[in-house]
Design a protein around this motif. Structure first.
Motif, PDB file in Angstrom:
ATOM      1  N   SER A  64      12.826  -9.846   4.634  1.00 17.27           N
ATOM      2  CA  SER A  64      14.177 -10.198   4.184  1.00 17.27           C
ATOM      3  C   SER A  64      14.091 -10.926   2.859  1.00 17.27           C
ATOM      4  O   SER A  64      13.216 -11.766   2.645  1.00 17.27           O
ATOM      5  CB  SER A  64      14.905 -11.046   5.221  1.00 17.27           C
ATOM      6  N   PHE A  65      14.987 -10.550   1.955  1.00 16.16           N
ATOM      7  CA  PHE A  65      15.131 -11.218   0.666  1.00 16.16           C
ATOM      8  C   PHE A  65      16.587 -11.614   0.478  1.00 16.16           C
ATOM      9  O   PHE A  65      17.487 -10.835   0.754  1.00 16.16           O
ATOM     10  CB  PHE A  65      14.691 -10.298  -0.480  1.00 16.16           C
ATOM     11  N   HIS A  66      16.790 -12.823  -0.020  1.00 15.66           N
ATOM     12  CA  HIS A  66      18.147 -13.340  -0.245  1.00 15.66           C
ATOM     13  C   HIS A  66      18.164 -13.888  -1.667  1.00 15.66           C
ATOM     14  O   HIS A  66      17.769 -15.018  -1.906  1.00 15.66           O
ATOM     15  CB  HIS A  66      18.491 -14.456   0.742  1.00 15.66           C
ATOM     16  N   TYR A  67      18.574 -13.033  -2.605  1.00 10.32           N
ATOM     17  CA  TYR A  67      18.545 -13.432  -4.007  1.00 10.32           C
ATOM     18  C   TYR A  67      19.953 -13.610  -4.535  1.00 10.32           C
ATOM     19  O   TYR A  67      20.897 -12.990  -4.041  1.00 10.32           O
ATOM     20  CB  TYR A  67      17.829 -12.368  -4.846  1.00 10.32           C
ATOM     21  N   VAL A  68      20.066 -14.427  -5.589  1.00 11.46           N
ATOM     22  CA  VAL A  68      21.356 -14.586  -6.266  1.00 11.46           C
ATOM     23  C   VAL A  68      21.278 -13.787  -7.561  1.00 11.46           C
ATOM     24  O   VAL A  68      20.391 -13.996  -8.386  1.00 11.46           O
ATOM     25  CB  VAL A  68      21.656 -16.067  -6.569  1.00 11.46           C
ATOM     26  N   ASP A  69      22.189 -12.868  -7.713  1.00 16.04           N
ATOM     27  CA  ASP A  69      22.268 -12.028  -8.899  1.00 16.04           C
ATOM     28  C   ASP A  69      23.342 -12.632  -9.786  1.00 16.04           C
ATOM     29  O   ASP A  69      24.474 -12.817  -9.344  1.00 16.04           O
ATOM     30  CB  ASP A  69      22.654 -10.617  -8.443  1.00 16.04           C
ATOM     31  N   PRO A  70      23.030 -12.930 -11.047  1.00 15.01           N
ATOM     32  CA  PRO A  70      24.023 -13.595 -11.910  1.00 15.01           C
ATOM     33  C   PRO A  70      25.308 -12.786 -12.074  1.00 15.01           C
ATOM     34  O   PRO A  70      26.357 -13.348 -12.357  1.00 15.01           O
ATOM     35  CB  PRO A  70      23.295 -13.736 -13.253  1.00 15.01           C
ATOM     36  N   VAL A  71      25.243 -11.464 -11.885  1.00 15.23           N
ATOM     37  CA  VAL A  71      26.441 -10.630 -12.051  1.00 15.23           C
ATOM     38  C   VAL A  71      27.038 -10.265 -10.698  1.00 15.23           C
ATOM     39  O   VAL A  71      28.228 -10.404 -10.470  1.00 15.23           O
ATOM     40  CB  VAL A  71      26.104  -9.352 -12.850  1.00 15.23           C
ATOM     41  N   GLY A  72      26.197  -9.786  -9.779  1.00 17.84           N
ATOM     42  CA  GLY A  72      26.701  -9.289  -8.498  1.00 17.84           C
ATOM     43  C   GLY A  72      26.819 -10.333  -7.413  1.00 17.84           C
ATOM     44  O   GLY A  72      27.278 -10.037  -6.322  1.00 17.84           O
ATOM     45  N   GLY A  73      26.387 -11.587  -7.680  1.00 20.12           N
ATOM     46  CA  GLY A  73      26.469 -12.621  -6.654  1.00 20.12           C
ATOM     47  C   GLY A  73      25.312 -12.525  -5.670  1.00 20.12           C
ATOM     48  O   GLY A  73      24.248 -12.022  -5.992  1.00 20.12           O
ATOM     49  N   VAL A 195      14.817 -17.865   0.342  1.00 23.59           N
ATOM     50  CA  VAL A 195      15.020 -16.716  -0.543  1.00 23.59           C
ATOM     51  C   VAL A 195      14.220 -15.499  -0.089  1.00 23.59           C
ATOM     52  O   VAL A 195      14.478 -14.387  -0.540  1.00 23.59           O
ATOM     53  CB  VAL A 195      14.674 -17.034  -2.015  1.00 23.59           C
ATOM     54  N   GLY A 196      13.241 -15.698   0.778  1.00 24.20           N
ATOM     55  CA  GLY A 196      12.475 -14.546   1.231  1.00 24.20           C
ATOM     56  C   GLY A 196      11.696 -14.883   2.479  1.00 24.20           C
ATOM     57  O   GLY A 196      11.286 -16.018   2.688  1.00 24.20           O
ATOM     58  N   GLU A 197      11.516 -13.876   3.320  1.00 25.36           N
ATOM     59  CA  GLU A 197      10.704 -14.063   4.516  1.00 25.36           C
ATOM     60  C   GLU A 197      10.050 -12.744   4.882  1.00 25.36           C
ATOM     61  O   GLU A 197      10.716 -11.704   4.905  1.00 25.36           O
ATOM     62  CB  GLU A 197      11.556 -14.553   5.686  1.00 25.36           C
ATOM     63  N   VAL A 198       8.753 -12.803   5.126  1.00 22.26           N
ATOM     64  CA  VAL A 198       8.027 -11.641   5.630  1.00 22.26           C
ATOM     65  C   VAL A 198       7.310 -12.126   6.878  1.00 22.26           C
ATOM     66  O   VAL A 198       6.447 -12.999   6.800  1.00 22.26           O
ATOM     67  CB  VAL A 198       7.009 -11.108   4.592  1.00 22.26           C
ATOM     68  N   ALA A 199       7.693 -11.599   8.047  1.00 24.00           N
ATOM     69  CA  ALA A 199       7.186 -12.154   9.303  1.00 24.00           C
ATOM     70  C   ALA A 199       6.831 -11.038  10.261  1.00 24.00           C
ATOM     71  O   ALA A 199       7.625 -10.112  10.470  1.00 24.00           O
ATOM     72  CB  ALA A 199       8.242 -13.061   9.930  1.00 24.00           C
ATOM     73  N   PHE A 200       5.664 -11.138  10.850  1.00 24.18           N
ATOM     74  CA  PHE A 200       5.278 -10.184  11.874  1.00 24.18           C
ATOM     75  C   PHE A 200       6.095 -10.437  13.133  1.00 24.18           C
ATOM     76  O   PHE A 200       6.247 -11.575  13.568  1.00 24.18           O
ATOM     77  CB  PHE A 200       3.792 -10.323  12.208  1.00 24.18           C
TER      78      PHE A 200
END
Lengths: 337, 266
Positions: A64-73, A195-200
């Motif tokens: 999972s990635f949770h990023y903030v895009d300056p244009v798209g939010g 902002v990110g998670e990689v989990a087995f």
């Protein structure tokens, strides 16, 4: 000065007194580390570094990635993937199920194919990794937060990874005690947002069917080769004279992009994070004698990632990394020195 | 990318099919703008790569199949297959009684119309579109049994299917084994803990004060990040999407973000 020393002594005395009154569990865990302990054991850190390449396993991971895009939010990507490695340098990462965003079936299939084609890049560059123990020790601190955590039904030790200079994102990683493999890595930004998670979610150790692994030439955004002995390039601009603090040049190679263009790639690292610098090797302008172009660089970023692309003295160049815009641009400008 | 470059990019892409020299204004811009010159070079390489691919001859029956597919007969066949794939709906149970009653009394037709009109309308199931799309593929000759079952579940028990979908995505958590021990210990030592709690509150406050002092001492020095630069020896343009990047840079960036930019909402 005396007043400061006196205050410091009082503060330390109170802190120690509070610690002795606490009845928090302070016994070492199964890995032999206690809570709050700073990892200085280079052997343990090196085991974390080598585990992805030496351990044979198959598992399912939630990415999972949770990023903030300056244009798209706010932007979010969550999906399940199947991952396997044979402990001999072969890897396989295949997307399984798309969770968010919800795409129509055709787009999901395209997404799966594109992601599968990037499996080598994902394995080597996307996820948190200790890439160089000495550099890691110089730039990061790993503190035990939970001596006996559990991920995918495996006993782990949980570490908080903080940059010593406090200008990088923080990580919480759960390391499998038996193998040194990172079973869960969570990344937090400067205000504590995930902002990110990689989990087995499940993992099994043992031999993996060789048929599971694709031809490496089809599983990378680029094809690359190491530099030949003594191979150099005569370019209008040079390698960065001023990479970001803590970063050192770790690898040089020649890559071929999907359209057949060749690039001289330099990979810098600080022990965990990486910065990629590309110089195009083919001459951009046939006759530069009468050209006086303006040097221009375009900048784009989402979440912690920033990319800069431009033309400096007629030379196409790309810089990519989890760095601030100022660090990326300063790196680029130092190519002109 | 400057506005003047953005205007010219589409014209440059079209001009690639023409022999050079192109119109003077375009040629002058390419000679003066390194970014657009690089763009032309990349497009030329892409065209060369695509035209070097071996062209394949379409199978002979393709034309006939496409022509038939657009015809009335094929449309009717697709509609019939889509209707066959729909789940059966149960007729409201009151309908039979209402029909019999209306045929046994006066104004049978009016009453029949009135009763039927009062029945609630059932919306078409969401699977209808998928079934129609599937029916376009000639290789699909029958609706799989599990699809029929899923449609029936969706119609008759929507709360079950939604619940299953949501529950499937949750990560199952196991309570740590030491939790039981801690709860037992706490319950057994409640009386002892009360005075300790008061002491912890006082101590906690003092520790917070000490931490503030240490923080104040710490911020007067240490390895603080360098101030950010804002002036450079080249022009800096802020892009608002990966579409402004070259294909290679966009692909690298997308890989770095784990594929997020491929599914990014605008």
């Amino acid at each position: 000065m005396r007043a400061r020393l006196a205050l410091l002594t009082v503060a330390l005395g109170l802190a120690l007194g509070a610690a002795s009154c606490s009845d928090v569990h302070s016994e070492p865990g199964a890995a032999g580390f206690g809570p709050g302990e700073i990892i200085a054991d280079a052997t343990f850190l090196d085991r974390i570094r080598t585990a992805p390449f030496e351990v044979s396993f198959v598992g399912t991971r939630r990415v999972s990635f949770h990023y903030v895009d300056p244009v798209g939010g706010a932007q979010q990507l969550i999906y399940l993937e199947s991952v396997a490695a044979d402990g001999d340098g072969h890897v396989s990462i295949d997307p399984l199920e798309m969770i968010d965003p919800l795409l129509d079936p055709e787009r999901v299939e395209v997404f799966r194919m594109v992601q599968s084609a990037r499996e080598e890049f994902f394995f080597n560059h996307r996820d948190f990794r200790i890439r160089d123990v000495a550099l890691f020790g110089a730039n990061y601190r790993a503190t035990v937060t939970e001596p006996d955590s559990r991920v995918a039904n495996r006993g782990c030790v949980q570490l908080r990874i903080e940059a010593i200079r406090k200008d990088r994102n923080e990580f919480l990683v759960d390391v499998d005690i038996e193998t040194g493999l990172i079973l869960r890595a969570r990344e937090y930004d400067s205000v504590g947002r995930l902002v990110g998670e990689v989990a087995f979610e499940s993992i099994f150790f043992g031999d993996v069917d060789p048929a599971r692994f694709d031809d490496p030439s089809t599983t990378n955004p680029v094809n690359w080769r190491p530099l030949a002995d003594g191979e150099t390039f005569d370019l209008p601009v040079g390698a960065p004279a001023l990479p970001p603090r803590g970063f050192q040049l770790l690898e040089e190679r020649v890559v071929t992009d999907p359209l057949g263009g060749e690039w001289y790639e330099l990979i810098y690292g600080d022990g965990s994070e990486q910065m990629f610098v590309f110089f195009e090797l083919e001459t951009v302008l046939g006759d530069t004698a009468n050209v006086t172009p303006d040097d221009e660089v375009g900048l784009f970023g989402i979440g912690p990632w920033v990319v800069a692309e431009g033309v400096l003295r007629g030379q196409s160049v790309i810089v990519l990394g989890k760095l601030s815009r100022s660090e990326i641009l300063t790196t680029l400008e130092s190519c002109l020195d | 990318m400057s506005p003047s470059c953005e205007d010219r990019r589409s014209r440059l892409a079209l001009a690639l099919g023409e022999p050079r020299p192109w119109e003077p204004e375009l040629e002058a811009h390419v000679a003066a703008c390194a970014a657009c010159a690089a763009f032309v070079e990349r497009c030329a390489r892409a065209v060369a790569a695509l035209t070097s691919l071996e062209s394949r001859v379409a199978p002979g029956e393709l034309s006939a199949a496409v022509e038939y597919g657009f015809g009335e007969a094929a449309r009717a066949e697709r509609a019939a297959r889509a209707l066959e794939g729909l789940g059966r709906l149960e007729v409201p149970r009151t309908l039979d009684g209402k029909v019999v009653a209306s045929t046994q009394a006066g104004h049978r037709q009016d009453r029949a119309v009135e009763h039927v009109s009062s029945l609630s309308s059932v919306p078409a199931p969401a699977e209808l579109e998928r079934a129609v799309m599937a029916s376009i593929d000639p290789s699909v000759s029958d609706v799989p049994a599990d699809l029929r079952q899923r449609v029936e579940l969706e119609l008759n028990h929507p709360e079950l299917s939604v619940g299953r979908r949501l529950a499937r995505n949750l990560t199952a958590l196991a309570a740590p084994s030491e939790l039981d021990e801690r709860v037992d210990w706490t319950l057994r030592h409640l009386d002892e803990l009360r005075p300790r709690r008061a002491l912890r509150l006082v101590t906690g406050g003092l520790v917070a004060a000490a931490a503030s002092i240490l923080l104040w001492l710490g911020t007067t020095g240490g390895d603080a990040p360098a101030p950010e630069r804002t002036e450079f020896r080249f022009k800096v343009v802020e892009y608002d999407s990966t579409a402004d990047l070259s294909p290679f840079a966009a692909r690298l960036f997308s890989s770095a973000t784990g594929g997020l930019t491929d599914v990014r909402r605008r």
